[in-house]
Structure formats: C-alpha cells, structure tokens
Design a protein around this motif. Sequence first.
Motif, PDB file in Angstrom:
ATOM      1  N   ARG A  58       0.831  -1.211   0.000  1.00 42.35           N
ATOM      2  CA  ARG A  58       0.000   0.000   0.000  1.00 42.35           C
ATOM      3  C   ARG A  58       0.861   1.255   0.000  1.00 42.35           C
ATOM      4  O   ARG A  58       0.549   2.228  -0.678  1.00 42.35           O
ATOM      5  N   LEU A  59       1.950   1.240   0.766  1.00 43.65           N
ATOM      6  CA  LEU A  59       2.859   2.386   0.765  1.00 43.65           C
ATOM      7  C   LEU A  59       3.459   2.604  -0.621  1.00 43.65           C
ATOM      8  O   LEU A  59       3.565   3.739  -1.094  1.00 43.65           O
ATOM      9  N   GLN A  60       3.856   1.525  -1.275  1.00 44.14           N
ATOM     10  CA  GLN A  60       4.429   1.628  -2.615  1.00 44.14           C
ATOM     11  C   GLN A  60       3.396   2.113  -3.623  1.00 44.14           C
ATOM     12  O   GLN A  60       3.724   2.849  -4.551  1.00 44.14           O
ATOM     13  N   ALA A  61       2.138   1.737  -3.439  1.00 43.67           N
ATOM     14  CA  ALA A  61       1.078   2.195  -4.341  1.00 43.67           C
ATOM     15  C   ALA A  61       0.791   3.679  -4.140  1.00 43.67           C
ATOM     16  O   ALA A  61       0.575   4.416  -5.106  1.00 43.67           O
TER      17      ALA A  61
ATOM     18  N   LEU B 214       2.910   5.952  -2.724  1.00 48.99           N
ATOM     19  CA  LEU B 214       4.113   6.757  -2.958  1.00 48.99           C
ATOM     20  C   LEU B 214       5.056   6.031  -3.924  1.00 48.99           C
ATOM     21  O   LEU B 214       6.130   5.570  -3.532  1.00 48.99           O
ATOM     22  N   PRO B 215       4.700   5.934  -5.201  1.00 52.19           N
ATOM     23  CA  PRO B 215       5.507   5.137  -6.130  1.00 52.19           C
ATOM     24  C   PRO B 215       6.903   5.698  -6.395  1.00 52.19           C
ATOM     25  O   PRO B 215       7.802   4.949  -6.753  1.00 52.19           O
ATOM     26  N   ARG B 216       7.103   6.984  -6.207  1.00 55.12           N
ATOM     27  CA  ARG B 216       8.412   7.586  -6.485  1.00 55.12           C
ATOM     28  C   ARG B 216       9.307   7.662  -5.254  1.00 55.12           C
ATOM     29  O   ARG B 216      10.410   8.181  -5.330  1.00 55.12           O
ATOM     30  N   HIS B 217       8.829   7.164  -4.148  1.00 57.43           N
ATOM     31  CA  HIS B 217       9.584   7.213  -2.904  1.00 57.43           C
ATOM     32  C   HIS B 217      10.163   5.847  -2.585  1.00 57.43           C
ATOM     33  O   HIS B 217       9.695   4.828  -3.067  1.00 57.43           O
ATOM     34  N   THR B 218      11.192   5.861  -1.765  1.00 59.30           N
ATOM     35  CA  THR B 218      11.805   4.614  -1.316  1.00 59.30           C
ATOM     36  C   THR B 218      11.202   4.255   0.036  1.00 59.30           C
ATOM     37  O   THR B 218      11.133   5.095   0.936  1.00 59.30           O
ATOM     38  N   ILE B 219      10.784   2.998   0.164  1.00 58.66           N
ATOM     39  CA  ILE B 219      10.216   2.511   1.422  1.00 58.66           C
ATOM     40  C   ILE B 219      11.174   1.459   1.977  1.00 58.66           C
ATOM     41  O   ILE B 219      11.456   0.468   1.319  1.00 58.66           O
ATOM     42  N   LEU B 220      11.672   1.689   3.168  1.00 58.52           N
ATOM     43  CA  LEU B 220      12.563   0.737   3.831  1.00 58.52           C
ATOM     44  C   LEU B 220      11.801   0.055   4.962  1.00 58.52           C
ATOM     45  O   LEU B 220      11.006   0.697   5.647  1.00 58.52           O
ATOM     46  N   ALA B 221      12.057  -1.226   5.148  1.00 55.25           N
ATOM     47  CA  ALA B 221      11.393  -1.973   6.219  1.00 55.25           C
ATOM     48  C   ALA B 221      12.411  -2.396   7.271  1.00 55.25           C
ATOM     49  O   ALA B 221      13.562  -2.677   6.957  1.00 55.25           O
ATOM     50  N   HIS B 222      11.966  -2.424   8.513  1.00 57.91           N
ATOM     51  CA  HIS B 222      12.761  -2.889   9.662  1.00 57.91           C
ATOM     52  C   HIS B 222      14.094  -2.141   9.754  1.00 57.91           C
ATOM     53  O   HIS B 222      15.163  -2.734   9.707  1.00 57.91           O
TER      54      HIS B 222
ATOM     55  N   GLU C 255      -5.154   2.490   2.024  1.00 55.27           N
ATOM     56  CA  GLU C 255      -4.473   3.418   1.111  1.00 55.27           C
ATOM     57  C   GLU C 255      -4.974   4.836   1.337  1.00 55.27           C
ATOM     58  O   GLU C 255      -4.203   5.796   1.242  1.00 55.27           O
ATOM     59  N   GLN C 256      -6.258   4.987   1.658  1.00 54.75           N
ATOM     60  CA  GLN C 256      -6.827   6.309   1.918  1.00 54.75           C
ATOM     61  C   GLN C 256      -6.173   6.955   3.138  1.00 54.75           C
ATOM     62  O   GLN C 256      -5.812   8.130   3.100  1.00 54.75           O
ATOM     63  N   GLU C 257      -5.989   6.192   4.208  1.00 55.56           N
ATOM     64  CA  GLU C 257      -5.320   6.727   5.406  1.00 55.56           C
ATOM     65  C   GLU C 257      -3.894   7.148   5.088  1.00 55.56           C
ATOM     66  O   GLU C 257      -3.438   8.217   5.518  1.00 55.56           O
ATOM     67  N   LEU C 258      -3.195   6.321   4.330  1.00 59.67           N
ATOM     68  CA  LEU C 258      -1.815   6.652   3.972  1.00 59.67           C
ATOM     69  C   LEU C 258      -1.760   7.903   3.103  1.00 59.67           C
ATOM     70  O   LEU C 258      -0.882   8.751   3.283  1.00 59.67           O
ATOM     71  N   ARG C 259      -2.684   8.018   2.170  1.00 57.83           N
ATOM     72  CA  ARG C 259      -2.721   9.229   1.328  1.00 57.83           C
ATOM     73  C   ARG C 259      -2.942  10.473   2.178  1.00 57.83           C
ATOM     74  O   ARG C 259      -2.274  11.482   2.005  1.00 57.83           O
ATOM     75  N   GLU C 260      -3.922  10.401   3.074  1.00 66.17           N
ATOM     76  CA  GLU C 260      -4.237  11.550   3.927  1.00 66.17           C
ATOM     77  C   GLU C 260      -3.049  11.943   4.798  1.00 66.17           C
ATOM     78  O   GLU C 260      -2.788  13.121   5.003  1.00 66.17           O
ATOM     79  N   ASP C 261      -2.344  10.941   5.311  1.00 64.33           N
ATOM     80  CA  ASP C 261      -1.246  11.227   6.238  1.00 64.33           C
ATOM     81  C   ASP C 261       0.072  11.562   5.552  1.00 64.33           C
ATOM     82  O   ASP C 261       0.892  12.284   6.107  1.00 64.33           O
ATOM     83  N   LEU C 262       0.293  11.033   4.341  1.00 61.35           N
ATOM     84  CA  LEU C 262       1.604  11.179   3.701  1.00 61.35           C
ATOM     85  C   LEU C 262       1.618  12.070   2.470  1.00 61.35           C
ATOM     86  O   LEU C 262       2.533  12.865   2.298  1.00 61.35           O
ATOM     87  N   VAL C 263       0.664  11.949   1.588  1.00 65.14           N
ATOM     88  CA  VAL C 263       0.729  12.642   0.302  1.00 65.14           C
ATOM     89  C   VAL C 263       0.709  14.143   0.473  1.00 65.14           C
ATOM     90  O   VAL C 263       1.412  14.864  -0.224  1.00 65.14           O
ATOM     91  N   LEU C 264      -0.049  14.652   1.413  1.00 66.42           N
ATOM     92  CA  LEU C 264      -0.066  16.096   1.650  1.00 66.42           C
ATOM     93  C   LEU C 264       1.320  16.599   2.015  1.00 66.42           C
ATOM     94  O   LEU C 264       1.741  17.658   1.579  1.00 66.42           O
ATOM     95  N   ASP C 265       2.041  15.827   2.817  1.00 71.19           N
ATOM     96  CA  ASP C 265       3.393  16.226   3.213  1.00 71.19           C
ATOM     97  C   ASP C 265       4.355  16.240   2.038  1.00 71.19           C
ATOM     98  O   ASP C 265       5.282  17.033   1.997  1.00 71.19           O
ATOM     99  N   VAL C 266       4.146  15.362   1.080  1.00 68.86           N
ATOM    100  CA  VAL C 266       5.044  15.277  -0.070  1.00 68.86           C
ATOM    101  C   VAL C 266       4.957  16.550  -0.895  1.00 68.86           C
ATOM    102  O   VAL C 266       5.967  17.078  -1.362  1.00 68.86           O
ATOM    103  N   PHE C 267       3.748  17.073  -1.065  1.00 67.07           N
ATOM    104  CA  PHE C 267       3.559  18.235  -1.933  1.00 67.07           C
ATOM    105  C   PHE C 267       3.669  19.563  -1.190  1.00 67.07           C
ATOM    106  O   PHE C 267       3.779  20.607  -1.801  1.00 67.07           O
ATOM    107  N   GLU C 268       3.631  19.518   0.132  1.00 69.39           N
ATOM    108  CA  GLU C 268       3.803  20.737   0.908  1.00 69.39           C
ATOM    109  C   GLU C 268       5.290  21.017   1.099  1.00 69.39           C
ATOM    110  O   GLU C 268       6.144  20.255   0.694  1.00 69.39           O
ATOM    111  N   SER C 269       5.580  22.105   1.751  1.00 68.41           N
ATOM    112  CA  SER C 269       6.963  22.481   2.020  1.00 68.41           C
ATOM    113  C   SER C 269       7.680  21.397   2.815  1.00 68.41           C
ATOM    114  O   SER C 269       7.097  20.717   3.644  1.00 68.41           O
ATOM    115  N   LYS C 270       8.963  21.258   2.583  1.00 60.34           N
ATOM    116  CA  LYS C 270       9.782  20.272   3.290  1.00 60.34           C
ATOM    117  C   LYS C 270      10.123  20.728   4.699  1.00 60.34           C
ATOM    118  O   LYS C 270      10.672  19.978   5.473  1.00 60.34           O
TER     119      LYS C 270
END
Length: 173
Positions: A47-50, A52-60, A135-150
């Motif tokens: 779900r994270l990869q779906a 945020l396809p352009r981001h790197t997801i690391l586990a553990h 996926e909706q929860e992840l979008r709400e929590d993460l995608v806004l941060d991607v497009f907002e200021s760093k």
Amino acid sequence: MYYFMTIVGLLLITALILRHLHQNRRQDSPLKRRGILNISEQITLMRLQAVLPRHTILAHVSFDALLTTKYMHTRRKYQGLVADFVVLDQQHQVLAIIEIADESYVNRLHQKHYQDSLLELAGYKVLRYSSIPTEQELREDLVLDVFESKIPVTAISKAERVMKYNVLTAKSS
C-alpha cells in the motif's frame, strides 16, 4: 559383595554425570530461512508503494541508522529498537516513520510510546497505526506532506528537544 555394589554404584553415578555434561554442551541449531515481513507488513508495504511510487520505502530499520548521539549511555537506550517502515523522498531524506501495532501491542504500549517519543525528539514524523492502514489513510497522512513544504511545521528548538528528552528519560527510569 559390598565392593561389587560400590563399584557398580560409582560407575552408574559416573555415567549419569557424563550424560549430564554431554547434554549441557551448547550446540548450534541448524539455520533456516525465515520470512522478512509478516502478512500485515507485506500488505502495508504494498500500500505504501502504491501511494508513494516515487519514494523509497525501507522496512525494519534500526534506530541506530536513524539516530545518533555523542554518549554511549544514551545510545544504549535505543540499541536494538527497530522502526517498521521508513519513507524516504527522492533526495533520500526521511519523510516519515510508519509503525504498525503488532499482536503484543497492548503489552508494549509504554515501550512504543517511548520509541515514538525518541524519534519525534530527533525531529522525525512518526505515524502509528493500530491496524493495517488503508491506502486512503496513507494518502491523507503522507501525500499532503510530499507536496507541501519540506520544512517541518512542528520544528522544535534544540533546547526544547533536550528538555523533552530529559523528562522522557526520567519517566522511563
């Protein structure tokens, strides 16, 4: 006759002692493969990869890779701790740390709060989910941060972090 019974008794005791010593020797067990991610972690990763396809997801990811400190006694407080997922942006900077509650979550609630606090004091955004996030929860929590200021909205000064850390360590002692 008594000599014979004494000799047999001593031989029996010697045999038992040798057997006990042989059983106490540590032997390595055979190594076996093991799954890296459990089923809930696999679903979350997909779900994270779906989302945020352009981001790197690391586990553990070890806290040792995420945190650093000057003193060894401080480092010992987070050695052996592991973050479930770390989301990196295109510049390989940590965007967020994702934690998923596991089966023993209720038993380790205090420890998880402590872990979250350590990461937040270091300036990381920590998202903790009580179950597999949609996926909706992840979008709400993460995608806004991607497009907002760093620049983090809740950036705290170094002095405030030190004060919060001291309060946190006093509570955990």
